[in-house]
Scaffold this active site. Sequence first.
Site, PDB file in Angstrom:
ATOM      1  N   LYS A 192       3.091   0.276   5.454  1.00  0.00           N
ATOM      2  CA  LYS A 192       2.232   0.401   6.625  1.00  0.00           C
ATOM      3  C   LYS A 192       2.774   1.555   7.475  1.00  0.00           C
ATOM      4  O   LYS A 192       3.165   1.376   8.633  1.00  0.00           O
ATOM      5  CB  LYS A 192       2.216  -0.914   7.396  1.00  0.00           C
TER       6      LYS A 192
ATOM      7  N   GLU B 228      -8.466  -1.001  -2.105  1.00  0.00           N
ATOM      8  CA  GLU B 228      -8.671  -1.826  -0.918  1.00  0.00           C
ATOM      9  C   GLU B 228      -9.634  -1.108   0.014  1.00  0.00           C
ATOM     10  O   GLU B 228     -10.127  -0.021  -0.287  1.00  0.00           O
ATOM     11  CB  GLU B 228      -7.346  -2.134  -0.231  1.00  0.00           C
TER      12      GLU B 228
HETATM   13  C1  LIG Z   1      -4.512  -0.727   4.498  1.00  0.00           C
HETATM   14  C2  LIG Z   1      -4.424  -2.167   4.821  1.00  0.00           C
HETATM   15  N1  LIG Z   1      -4.635  -3.068   3.845  1.00  0.00           N
HETATM   16  C3  LIG Z   1      -4.545  -4.390   4.080  1.00  0.00           C
HETATM   17  C4  LIG Z   1      -4.266  -4.889   5.323  1.00  0.00           C
HETATM   18  C5  LIG Z   1      -4.156  -6.362   5.540  1.00  0.00           C
HETATM   19  O1  LIG Z   1      -2.806  -6.744   5.750  1.00  0.00           O
HETATM   20  P1  LIG Z   1      -2.451  -8.041   6.558  1.00  0.00           P
HETATM   21  O2  LIG Z   1      -3.191  -9.158   5.938  1.00  0.00           O
HETATM   22  O3  LIG Z   1      -0.982  -8.183   6.450  1.00  0.00           O
HETATM   23  O4  LIG Z   1      -2.904  -7.793   7.954  1.00  0.00           O
HETATM   24  C6  LIG Z   1      -4.064  -3.992   6.380  1.00  0.00           C
HETATM   25  C7  LIG Z   1      -3.819  -4.476   7.733  1.00  0.00           C
HETATM   26  O5  LIG Z   1      -2.813  -4.575   8.220  1.00  0.00           O
HETATM   27  C8  LIG Z   1      -4.114  -2.598   6.121  1.00  0.00           C
HETATM   28  O6  LIG Z   1      -3.893  -1.710   7.091  1.00  0.00           O
END
Ligand SMILES: Cc1ncc(COP(=O)(O)O)c(C=O)c1O
Length: 384
Positions: A225, A261
Site C-alpha cells: 500500500k 483488482e
Molecule cells: C488497491 C487496493 N486493493 C484492495 C484494497 C482493500 O484492502 P483492505 O480490505 O485491507 O481495505 C485496498 C484498500 O485498502 C486497495 O487500496
Amino acid sequence: MLSTPRARAAPRAARATPGAGRRGEGSRRIGRARAVSEPKPASEIDWNAIGFGLTPTSHMFVATCDLGGTWSAGEVVPFGNLSLSPAAAVLNYGQGVFEGMKAFRTKDDELLVFRPDENAARCEEGSLRMSMPPVPRDLFQQAVMKTISANADYVPPVGLGSLYLRPLLIGTGAILGLGPAPSYTFLVYCSPVASYFKGGQLTPIDLTVEETYHRAAPGGSGSTKCIGNYSPVLKVQLEAKRQGFSDVMYLDARENKYIEEVSSCNFFCVKGNTISTPALQGSILPGITRKSICEMAAARGFKVEERNVSIEEVMDADECFCTGTAVVVAPVGSITYKGKKAQFCDGKTGPVTQAMYDELTGIQQGRIPDERGWNVKVPKDFHL
Ligand SMILES: Cc1ncc(COP(=O)(O)O)c(C=O)c1O
C-alpha cells in the site's frame, strides 16, 4: 534516540504545526486548502451528509524515527499541517506507505476497531519493501487506538458511518540523491465517513475492464500500500467515471487476461457454490476485508478458490462483488469488457453478496458475535 543533529532537525521539520492551515501563508494563498484543513467540532457535523470526503477531526498521532531506526513513543497532537523540507524523500521519491482502517460505534456506545493487528503487519511488510524502518506493531496499534480515543466524538452514531483511520509512514528527512530518507514520520489521522460509492452502500457499481493500462506488474510494488501506486490509476479512473462507470477493473500485466483488482478494492465472483478471487501473487493488495470474506465464506460452506480468475469466466458469473475497508462489500451491477456488458442479478445485490455484507458489517458494528476476535475495543480515555 534522535541523537544526531540531522536526526534532531528532521522530526522537528516534520512536526505538525497546528493552526498552520488556519493562519499559515500557504493556506492564505490557497483558499481551498484552508477550508478542508480546519477541523470543526463534532457537534457541528451533519452525520447524514458526510459521504467519503475528508472531514478533519480535532487530533492526530505523530511519531518520528531517526537515522538509527529508533522510533519515538509518539504523541497525540492537534490536527494540523506538516512542515517539510522541499527535499523530503516522500515529496521527491514517493517514499511512503499508508493504511486504511475503520472504527465503529456500537449501540451500547462502545468503540470498536476492526483487525488492527492485520494493518500493523501489512504496514510492516510495506515499509520493508519501501526501505523504511517499520513502525513496531505495538506502536502502530497503540497509535491507532489513541487516535480513535482522542477523536471519540467524531465516530459517527450507529448506522451513520464509521471513523476512517489513515496511518501514514513517510520519509520526511531531506535527501538529494536517490536513497532512503535519513528520518521518518508516522502519523495517524482520521475522518468520519459513510458510503464510498455514490448512491450509498449496497448500490450496485458498474465496472469497466481496462485493457491498456495496468495497475501493477510482476516484481513491482502492487502488493504494497505504497503511495506511488495510487496516482497512476487516476487517469484511467477519471476517464471511466466520465463515461458513467463507477470504477475500473485491472487485468494482469503479463497476459491481459486475468483479473487483478479494482482501483481501491479486491474482487470476488460467485458461480454456484464456489466463490473465487484472484490469488495473492505479488501484484494485488492483500486486502484485510478480502481475507475476512474468504474465512467467512469458507465457514458458511462455500468452496473458496484463490487462483487465476479470467475475465471470460467473470463475465459468466452468477454474481460479483468488491471488498475493501472503504468500499466494505460492494455489489457489482455490471462489467463492461470489449464493448460487451455483463449484467449481474438484474443490477441488484445478489444473495451471496448480501450475506457477506450483512455478516461483515454485523461483526464490525458489534451487532453479531465476533467469534474470531477480530474487533478490538477502544477505551474512550485511552489517549490520556
Ligand atoms: C488497491 C487496493 N486493493 C484492495 C484494497 C482493500 O484492502 P483492505 O480490505 O485491507 O481495505 C485496498 C484498500 O485498502 C486497495 O487500496
